[in-house]
Design a protein around this motif. Structure first.
Motif, PDB file in Angstrom:
ATOM      1  N   ASN A   1      -4.135  26.601 -11.477  1.00  0.00           N
ATOM      2  CA  ASN A   1      -4.519  27.691 -10.573  1.00  0.00           C
ATOM      3  C   ASN A   1      -5.757  27.322  -9.768  1.00  0.00           C
TER       4      ASN A   1
ATOM      5  N   TRP B   1      -4.135  33.111  -2.265  1.00  0.00           N
ATOM      6  CA  TRP B   1      -5.059  32.228  -2.992  1.00  0.00           C
ATOM      7  C   TRP B   1      -6.479  32.379  -2.465  1.00  0.00           C
TER       8      TRP B   1
ATOM      9  N   LEU C   1      -5.808  37.439 -10.605  1.00  0.00           N
ATOM     10  CA  LEU C   1      -4.554  37.179 -11.293  1.00  0.00           C
ATOM     11  C   LEU C   1      -4.389  38.161 -12.435  1.00  0.00           C
TER      12      LEU C   1
ATOM     13  N   LEU D   1       0.294  30.772 -11.673  1.00  0.00           N
ATOM     14  CA  LEU D   1       0.840  31.819 -10.810  1.00  0.00           C
ATOM     15  C   LEU D   1       2.347  31.697 -10.671  1.00  0.00           C
TER      16      LEU D   1
ATOM     17  N   PRO E   1       3.741  35.508 -11.467  1.00  0.00           N
ATOM     18  CA  PRO E   1       3.330  35.804 -10.088  1.00  0.00           C
ATOM     19  C   PRO E   1       2.907  37.250  -9.861  1.00  0.00           C
TER      20      PRO E   1
ATOM     21  N   VAL F   1      -0.551  39.872  -9.293  1.00  0.00           N
ATOM     22  CA  VAL F   1      -1.978  39.985  -8.997  1.00  0.00           C
ATOM     23  C   VAL F   1      -2.389  41.444  -9.130  1.00  0.00           C
TER      24      VAL F   1
END
Length: 279
Positions: free
Chosen positions: A197, A247, A257, A264, A268, A270
């Motif tokens: 990451n 990002w 995250l 991620l 996936p 956030v």
């Protein structure tokens, strides 16, 4: 095919990104790309050309050398070593093991860190034998608020045999003037997934597009809690542009995250915060 690849493909299908055709620009589309500088930086200087005219030109300044008090040891079969570039200071940062590299990546991808010193000056301490010794921390990081933190990096299975915890404790009386606090970090924290990451964040910052970031900020203004990073990126004409903006906003602290201990691509998701930027 490996199980992880199959699972990642299933995740991509679930988030609607199994087809990347729309992300590729037409073959005849004229794409004008800005000059990409993988390392170092450009500075503008004024010069006089052959015609006697004054003009501004870009001069490439290579990364400066590391400030380490000692360089990585000679090559061995059991360790990895090398250098990363801190784009904020335009200086090389060395590492003498995979764990040290992961630690450096974590620091490089943290917006609160403004300076990283690898192998800083040694700190003296009184040993159990009654004699004075010295310990060199692997990294010293300076934060935006001026706080300086020292980090000792060790594999978890060598913590006891190296007595590193005892050494760190004995250096604390002599930390004033060197660092505000000292920490031990191991591979329990410095995992490959976290390093992955961090690498993705640093790659995104190199090609950061402020317009894309501003657009993503507008998109997440209507989102709350945990959302799919892929779904957000899919709102862009090109998925890659949207993901790169994500990002960058992760670096800015606008989002975080949902599962930072996982890559991620494997998780996936956030978390969008309302109000202030994440500290």
């Amino acid at each position: 095919m490996k199980q992880k690849r199959v699972l990642r493909y299933m995740i991509e299908v679930e988030h609607g990104i199994d087809n990347y055709i729309d992300d590729c620009p037409p073959i005849f589309e004229k794409v004008i790309e800005e000059e990409f500088i993988p390392a170092g930086r450009l500075v503008q200087i004024t010069a006089v050309n052959d015609n006697g005219e004054t003009e501004n030109i870009d001069l490439w300044v290579p990364p400066g050398p590391t400030t380490a008090t000692r360089l990585p040891p000679a090559r061995t079969k059991a360790h990895s070593r090398g250098y990363l570039v801190d784009t904020r200071t335009n200086r090389a940062v060395s590492f003498a093991s995979t764990h040290e590299m992961h630690c450096a990546l974590d620091l490089l991808s943290n917006r609160l860190v403004i300076d990283i010193e690898d192998q800083p000056p040694a700190v003296p301490y009184l040993g159990a034998d009654g004699r004075m010794h010295e310990h060199t921390y692997d990294y010293r990081a300076t934060l935006q608020n001026g706080t300086r933190l020292a980090f000792a990096v060790k594999p978890f299975d060598k913590v006891e045999s190296t007595e590193i915890e005892n050494i760190i404790g004995r250096t604390k009386p002599n930390l004033p003037g060197f660092a505000d606090a000292a920490f031990l970090v191991t591979d329990r924290t410095l995992t490959r997934d976290r390093a992955w990451n961090a690498k993705a964040t640093l790659r995104a910052l190199k090609i950061r597009n402020e317009q894309d970031c501003a657009r993503m900020r507008t998109i997440i203004a209507d989102a709350h809690g945990v959302v799919s990073a892929y779904a957000l990126a899919r709102k862009f004409e090109r998925f890659a542009d949207g993901l790169n903006a994500i990002w960058c906003l992760l670096y800015d602290g606008v989002i975080e995250l949902a599962e930072p201990a996982r890559k991620l691509v494997d998780a996936p998701w956030v978390r969008v915060y309302e109000g202030e930027v994440i500290a």
